[in-house]
Design a protein around this motif. Structure first.
Motif, PDB file in Angstrom:
ATOM      1  N   ILE A 125       0.840  -1.200   0.000  1.00  0.00           N
ATOM      2  CA  ILE A 125       0.000   0.000   0.000  1.00  0.00           C
ATOM      3  C   ILE A 125       0.880   1.256   0.000  1.00  0.00           C
ATOM      4  O   ILE A 125       1.775   1.400   0.832  1.00  0.00           O
ATOM      5  N   VAL A 126       0.630   2.136  -0.963  1.00  0.00           N
ATOM      6  CA  VAL A 126       1.330   3.412  -1.057  1.00  0.00           C
ATOM      7  C   VAL A 126       0.341   4.503  -0.680  1.00  0.00           C
ATOM      8  O   VAL A 126      -0.721   4.608  -1.275  1.00  0.00           O
ATOM      9  N   ARG A 127       0.692   5.283   0.311  1.00  0.00           N
ATOM     10  CA  ARG A 127      -0.176   6.421   0.686  1.00  0.00           C
ATOM     11  C   ARG A 127       0.487   7.712   0.246  1.00  0.00           C
ATOM     12  O   ARG A 127       1.661   7.948   0.562  1.00  0.00           O
ATOM     13  N   LEU A 128      -0.260   8.534  -0.467  1.00  0.00           N
ATOM     14  CA  LEU A 128       0.246   9.845  -0.859  1.00  0.00           C
ATOM     15  C   LEU A 128      -0.032  10.792   0.302  1.00  0.00           C
ATOM     16  O   LEU A 128      -1.187  11.046   0.639  1.00  0.00           O
ATOM     17  N   LEU A 129       1.024  11.287   0.931  1.00  0.00           N
ATOM     18  CA  LEU A 129       0.854  12.089   2.138  1.00  0.00           C
ATOM     19  C   LEU A 129       0.759  13.574   1.830  1.00  0.00           C
ATOM     20  O   LEU A 129      -0.034  14.295   2.405  1.00  0.00           O
ATOM     21  N   GLY A 137      -6.992  18.592  -9.985  1.00  0.00           N
ATOM     22  CA  GLY A 137      -6.073  17.947 -10.920  1.00  0.00           C
ATOM     23  C   GLY A 137      -5.098  17.031 -10.195  1.00  0.00           C
ATOM     24  O   GLY A 137      -4.773  15.937 -10.674  1.00  0.00           O
ATOM     25  N   ILE A 138      -4.645  17.453  -9.026  1.00  0.00           N
ATOM     26  CA  ILE A 138      -3.731  16.621  -8.233  1.00  0.00           C
ATOM     27  C   ILE A 138      -4.430  15.304  -7.873  1.00  0.00           C
ATOM     28  O   ILE A 138      -3.860  14.220  -7.991  1.00  0.00           O
ATOM     29  N   VAL A 139      -5.687  15.406  -7.473  1.00  0.00           N
ATOM     30  CA  VAL A 139      -6.419  14.198  -7.088  1.00  0.00           C
ATOM     31  C   VAL A 139      -6.639  13.294  -8.307  1.00  0.00           C
ATOM     32  O   VAL A 139      -6.549  12.063  -8.212  1.00  0.00           O
ATOM     33  N   MET A 140      -6.890  13.907  -9.469  1.00  0.00           N
ATOM     34  CA  MET A 140      -7.041  13.101 -10.676  1.00  0.00           C
ATOM     35  C   MET A 140      -5.717  12.393 -11.019  1.00  0.00           C
ATOM     36  O   MET A 140      -5.697  11.223 -11.401  1.00  0.00           O
ATOM     37  N   GLY A 141      -4.625  13.102 -10.835  1.00  0.00           N
ATOM     38  CA  GLY A 141      -3.314  12.493 -11.067  1.00  0.00           C
ATOM     39  C   GLY A 141      -3.031  11.395 -10.050  1.00  0.00           C
ATOM     40  O   GLY A 141      -2.439  10.359 -10.368  1.00  0.00           O
ATOM     41  N   GLN A 142      -3.483  11.613  -8.827  1.00  0.00           N
ATOM     42  CA  GLN A 142      -3.334  10.613  -7.767  1.00  0.00           C
ATOM     43  C   GLN A 142      -4.087   9.333  -8.131  1.00  0.00           C
ATOM     44  O   GLN A 142      -3.573   8.221  -7.968  1.00  0.00           O
ATOM     45  N   GLU A 161      -8.298   9.819   1.353  1.00  0.00           N
ATOM     46  CA  GLU A 161      -7.004   9.549   0.706  1.00  0.00           C
ATOM     47  C   GLU A 161      -6.350  10.815   0.165  1.00  0.00           C
ATOM     48  O   GLU A 161      -5.189  10.780  -0.242  1.00  0.00           O
ATOM     49  N   ILE A 162      -7.111  11.897   0.083  1.00  0.00           N
ATOM     50  CA  ILE A 162      -6.573  13.115  -0.525  1.00  0.00           C
ATOM     51  C   ILE A 162      -5.433  13.662   0.332  1.00  0.00           C
ATOM     52  O   ILE A 162      -5.577  13.794   1.547  1.00  0.00           O
TER      53      ILE A 162
END
Lengths: 288, 790
Positions: free
Chosen positions: B653-657, B681-686, B716-717
């Motif tokens: 599991i990778v979490r974007l912090l 856009g960041i969330v779409m890229g995520q 998750e954002i």
């Protein structure tokens, strides 16, 4: 397409069991499984749709004589709000904290989750580990009858249980674990909420000094039903949860699970998760 | 002086309606007398259609029409390569293929009718991958001929692919070269090569697709459509129907998300028009969510081989790129994304020698369209991985290596792009400093051997994207009509569509800034081709830049007209007058006239003169030549994003912090709007990097629902820290550049670099879902390979 003919909303357990006995009934509690499954054609609605929402006997959480009774209509949100569940059945409380979304938790019930009998059902795994029993009610000859089935014998396959068509699940009964119990729950999904388990683990035991006693380990989503893992339990029984013991339990567990590959995970990955996370769940639970 | 609106936090004008559920999207629109349409899609991935029996469906009460290709012999192909007939004739090429359609009194009846249609198929071998499509003797996806119309002229030379067929499975190729890559490689001290594999994702617009078509008794067509490109689509629909484009009017209801998905027309739209024509009734069709997954376009899956080199001092020497794009069964804009990808390859960093060859290959998979970033996510993913690898090879830190090769203002790249304003180095420095990139990178790397199974990583990536339109059509312009009424209320009629990006608000703001009026003084009309002036559509992050300049032009003309009249009336020099806070003001302070009153005076005077102006803005960009060289955009946007992650090596599991972004946006116009756009856009890229995965196996979409297709959810954002680098572009409206696509582009690339920083494992295949990452970390992943067939 199925055609609904009658909607029934009994106001007592007796009345509900009577309607059920007449046959051709779809039982509706929270509806979070019945509705989507009937929409996609997985569940064929019977001519009679019976809502249990007005049956008072199916409600409530209470403790009597060392047994906790969770009424079939108790919602996941009610479990989360219950101090008794949080303090004494914490492994179940943890599972509820990973259960779907707030909206679903407000509607979904313990009884529905058990009767839906998904191998990945969130409350099933901790209830198995807590040695819960299903209380089944029927009215075969004008009188209410009850029978109790240990949860380990309740599930017979994906979506299948020993409950007959004339029986209603009235409650789950859980023997109150001693206060010195420890427990842990782990659900693996790819996101923090709103996910279906790729694997789930529940662990419950009693600490006697450093040793673990009455060890119970249950898994979800690694076999056609949620399962107990008796060999993993035996590997830990009476031992301190050190690395060799954990390793032995993990190895034993791998011999007890029968995971499949599906959209959520491959069988290989499920095995890896069981091995890695069983050790972590026990280790974390015992450090608390 | 009036207070400026530029840079302020201005809530979107449509926000109250949307937040309170009052917005009427296409599925909320009820046209009296409308029939409801449903489409029967293929039951086979690849098959010949032997027969279709619609008699039982036609006999069902409440059914008004059941059509197949045989009922519309005059249908014409749609799409970028004209290889796609809306209703399929002799064969189906993917599971989304439209075989028949029903118009009925209700959706339920239409659905029942679909189940009564009997189709006999003769299965054909499924071409599930580009590899299989390119293999010798592979089945052809578009063998000739398969037109419904048997008239010979349609199969003559030069006839569209849909009629003439295609002798191989290659849908489209792009070739580009600059310098001499052999020379570049010879000069290199370090060379790296990798194969990258980019997966299928789809737009997941919250507003599902839909259309309503209605002919009036004179044969004029009214379409309620979610298109992003009303004017060009008007022409396409006319060609399809063989009618005069002037007889088509398109009205756009509020659109529930576009992101590029509505840049092309799809078979359901012509099919609904056919049904309306045949039944002489308005016909409405709205997708189900499952249909939205199955029958909307996707982002283009790409296999990309990149070879790059640099000298010991860190200067880049060359890049060689070869790609195979899975085009799917038909050609939409996805096939043309290499056009944007090559800009990143050639011009994000200074590279003297480049060679680039791409092929989009037909398969029996869902077909790819345009999607926010347009190929740039894929190209950036590969390029930024190599920037890290080369930096490590040279022994420079990733920031210094990038700064050494980054573009400067004034640069004209070998591809001909002219960076008149360029804040790239500022973006790099700002994002790195604010995130403490170098310190964290070193610390994380030092913990590779640490026993803790949860690792931290930090990764950096940057992007270049068009920020001043893109001249891909003969024009890249937009028109404005501006009317100021007798109460100084402004109606701004613009060709630019609102698809949720906030264009109404920013255009109003620019007009108010010129006219010294509050935002409440403006109404925007932007959704009716009979009223609004021409525009080439919402794409290429162009609306603020192009429509903004157009709106400013119209407002300036209106201002000049008002001030000239006021100067005449007051007998003062025009250059002493200005518009401020609803007044005509002299020398910046003396209120001469209240604007509404003055305009009423103009309306009622002997020589009545209404204030109505028009302006057409055409950016000073150029078409690229046949070798894809030329300054295609009037301005270019830059960004650097630093991603911080946590990887659980025991679960994958990778979490974007945290994402620290620095964006060269030219100038902030609406701060609230631009923050929203960048965060979204960041969330779409995520999602592209970590969670979203349209699973296509053997042409079958396995997860057409939000349970199994995982969009990022609120918890998750990541934390976000976004800085704006204001380079005040000389051509931009108030100095602004387009920014719509930029924020989604580098997240996947930065996360890949962060995973490497956390674990020492470089993963070159997306998505970074837990099992994929776990496999890679534990040596159980199959690294993407460049195949022989490709």
């Amino acid at each position: 397409m199925s055609v609904l003919e009658t909607y029934r909303a009994p106001q007592s357990l007796d009345e509900a069991a009577g309607i059920l006995r007449e046959g051709n009934v779809t039982v509706l509690a929270g509806g979070t499984d019945v509705m989507p499954q009937s929409r996609i054609g997985k569940l064929k609605l019977q001519p009679v749709l019976m809502s249990l929402r007005r049956v008072p006997e199916l409600r409530g959480i209470c403790e009597e004589g060392g047994t906790v009774r969770l009424g079939a209509l108790v919602t996941i949100s009610e479990l989360l709000e219950s101090a008794l569940v949080r303090e004494r059945l914490n492994v179940l409380w943890q599972a509820c904290d990973h259960f779907a979304s707030d909206q679903i938790r407000n509607a979904a019930t313990v009884g529905g989750n058990l009767c839906n009998a998904s191998p990945a059902g969130d409350t099933l795994v901790p209830l198995l580990a807590l040695d819960a029993r299903a209380v089944l009610v029927s009215k075969p000859n004008g009188k209410l009858q009850e029978r109790r089935v240990p949860l380990a014998e309740f599930f017979t396959g994906p979506g299948r249980t020993v409950r007959t068509g004339a029986e209603l699940l009235a409650a789950a009964e859980v023997p109150l674990p001693p206060r010195e119990s420890v427990g842990g729950f782990y659900k693996h999904g790819t996101r923090p909420g709103l996910d279906i388990s790729a694997i789930a683990i529940a662990f419950v035991a009693r600490r006697e000094g450093k040793a673990l006693r009455d060890v119970r380990v249950a898994f979800g989503a690694v076999a056609p039903t949620p399962i107990r893992a008796p060999r993993a339990e035996a590997a830990l029984e009476g031992r301190a949860p050190d690395e060799p013991a954990l390793e032995a339990a993990a190895s034993a567990a791998l011999g007890e699970i029968r995971p499949i590959s599906d959209l959520r995970a491959s069988d290989w990955y499920r095995r890896e998760l069981v091995r890695n996370m069983l050790k972590r769940v026990i280790d974390h639970a015992c450090r608390m | 002086m009036s207070e400026t609106l530029i840079g302020k936090r201005i809530p979107k004008l449509d926000a109250p309606d949307k937040a309170s559920g009052k917005t009427r999207y296409i599925h909320d629109l009820e046209v009296p007398g409308a029939l409801h349409a449903k489409i029967l899609r293929s039951a086979q991935v690849h098959a010949r259609i032997v027969s279709i029996d619609t008699s039982a469906a036609k006999a069902l009460a409440g059914v008004h029409a059941v059509i197949t290709a045989a009922d519309v012999p005059w249908q014409r192909p749609i799409g970028v390569a004209k290889d796609h007939l809306p209703l399929k004739t002799d064969r189906v090429r993917s599971l989304r293929d439209e075989v028949a359609a029903v118009a009925a009194d209700s959706e339920e009846i239409a659905e029942t009718a679909l189940r009564l249609i009997r189709v006999q198929y003769e299965p054909l071998p499924v071409v599930a991958t580009p590899d299989q499509a390119l293999a010798p003797g592979a089945p052809l996806i578009h063998p000739e001929p398969h037109g419904a119309d048997s008239s010979p002229h349609l199969k003559s030379a030069g006839a569209p692919v849909a009629f003439a067929g295609k002798p191989d499975n290659i849908a489209m190729t792009f070739e580009y070269a600059q310098g001499d890559v052999a020379k570049g490689e010879a000069e290199s001290d370090f060379v790296v090569e990798d194969v990258f594999k980019l997966h299928y994702v789809t737009h997941c617009c919250m507003g599902i697709s839909g259309v309503i078509a209605e002919f009036d008794p004179n044969g004029n067509l009214l379409l309620y459509s979610n298109t992003q490109v009303p004017f060009l689509h008007k022409r396409e629909f006319a060609e399809l129907l063989g009618i005069d484009p002037a007889r088509i009017r398109i009205i756009q209801p509020p659109i529930g998300g576009g992101f590029g998905s509505k840049l092309d027309i799809y078979p359901f739209e012509p099919i609904v028009i056919f049904l309306a024509k045949i039944t002489r009734r308005p016909v409405k069709m709205v997708f189900t969510r499952e249909e939205e997954f199955l029958a909307s376009p996707t982002r283009q899956p790409v296999l990309l081989k990149l070879r790059s080199g640099c000298r010991k001092d860190g200067a880049l020497t060359f890049r060689t790129v070869e790609t195979v794009h899975d085009n799917g069964a038909y050609t939409s804009w996805g096939a043309t994304t290499p056009f944007v990808m090559m800009q990143t390859i050639s011009s994000l960093y200074r590279v003297p020698h480049c060679q680039y060859l791409t092929r989009a290959v037909y398969t029996n998979n869902p077909y790819a369209g345009s999607f926010r970033g347009y190929g740039n996510l894929q190209a950036t993913f590969a390029v930024e991985a190599h920037m890290d690898k080369l930096a490590e090879a040279v022994g420079m830190d990733g920031l210094a290596f990038r700064l050494k090769n980054a573009q400067d203002p004034g640069e004209v790249t070998p591809q001909g792009m002219h960076f008149k304003s360029c804040g790239f180095k500022d973006c790099l420095a700002t994002a790195a400093a604010r995130s403490e990139f170098l310190r964290k990178q070193a610390e994380n790397r030092a913990r590779w051997k640490d026993p803790n199974p949860v690792k931290r990583g930090v990764g950096i990536a940057s992007m270049l994207h068009v920020g001043g339109g893109a001249k891909i059509y003969p024009s890249d312009g937009c028109g404005t009509i501006l009317k100021i009424d007798d109460f100084a209320h402004v109606t701004l009629m613009t060709g630019a569509s609102e698809i949720g990006q906030g264009s109404e608000t920013v255009l109003s703001q620019l007009v108010c800034e010129e006219l010294g009026l509050p935002l409440s003084a403006v109404t925007v009309v932007n959704n009716d081709t009979d009223i609004t002036p021409w525009d080439v559509g919402v794409h290429a992050s162009r609306t603020t830049f192009i429509a903004g300049n157009s709106a400013i032009g119209a407002a300036k003309k209106a201002k000049a007209k008002i001030l000239a009249a006021a100067a005449a009336k007051a007998g003062v020099p025009e250059n002493e007058l200005s518009l401020q806070s609803g007044y005509i003001v002299r020398s910046g302070k003396e209120k001469l006239f209240e604007l509404g009153k003055f305009l009423r005076g103009l309306h009622f005077s002997d020589r009545a003169e209404l204030v109505m102006t028009t302006f057409y803005y055409e950016p000073p960009s150029k078409h690229q030549d046949k070798g894809f060289k030329g300054d295609v955009s009037a301005a270019y946007a830059w960004a650097t994003q630093v991603c911080e992650i946590e990887v659980d090596t025991q679960t994958g599991i990778v979490r974007l912090l945290k994402v620290t972004g620095a964006h060269d946006v030219g100038r902030v116009l609406n701060r609230l709007g631009i923050e929203g756009q960048i965060e979204g856009g960041i969330v779409m890229g995520q999602g592209y990097a970590l969670t979203e995965d349209l699973m296509v196996e053997g042409g079958v979409v396995k997860n057409p629902n939000f349970r199994d297709y995982k969009l990022v959810t609120a918890p998750e954002i990541p934390e976000m820290d976004v800085s704006f680098i204001e380079t005040l572009d000389g051509e931009g409206p108030q100095g602004a550049k387009g920014v719509g696509e930029a924020p989604a582009i580098c997240i996947a690339a930065a996360v890949a670099n962060a995973i490497y920083n956390a674990t020492g494992t470089r993963i070159t295949a997306l998505p970074f879902t837990p099992e994929n990452v776990y496999r890679a970390l534990h040596g159980a992943a199959k690294a993407p390979a460049w195949s022989a067939a490709a």
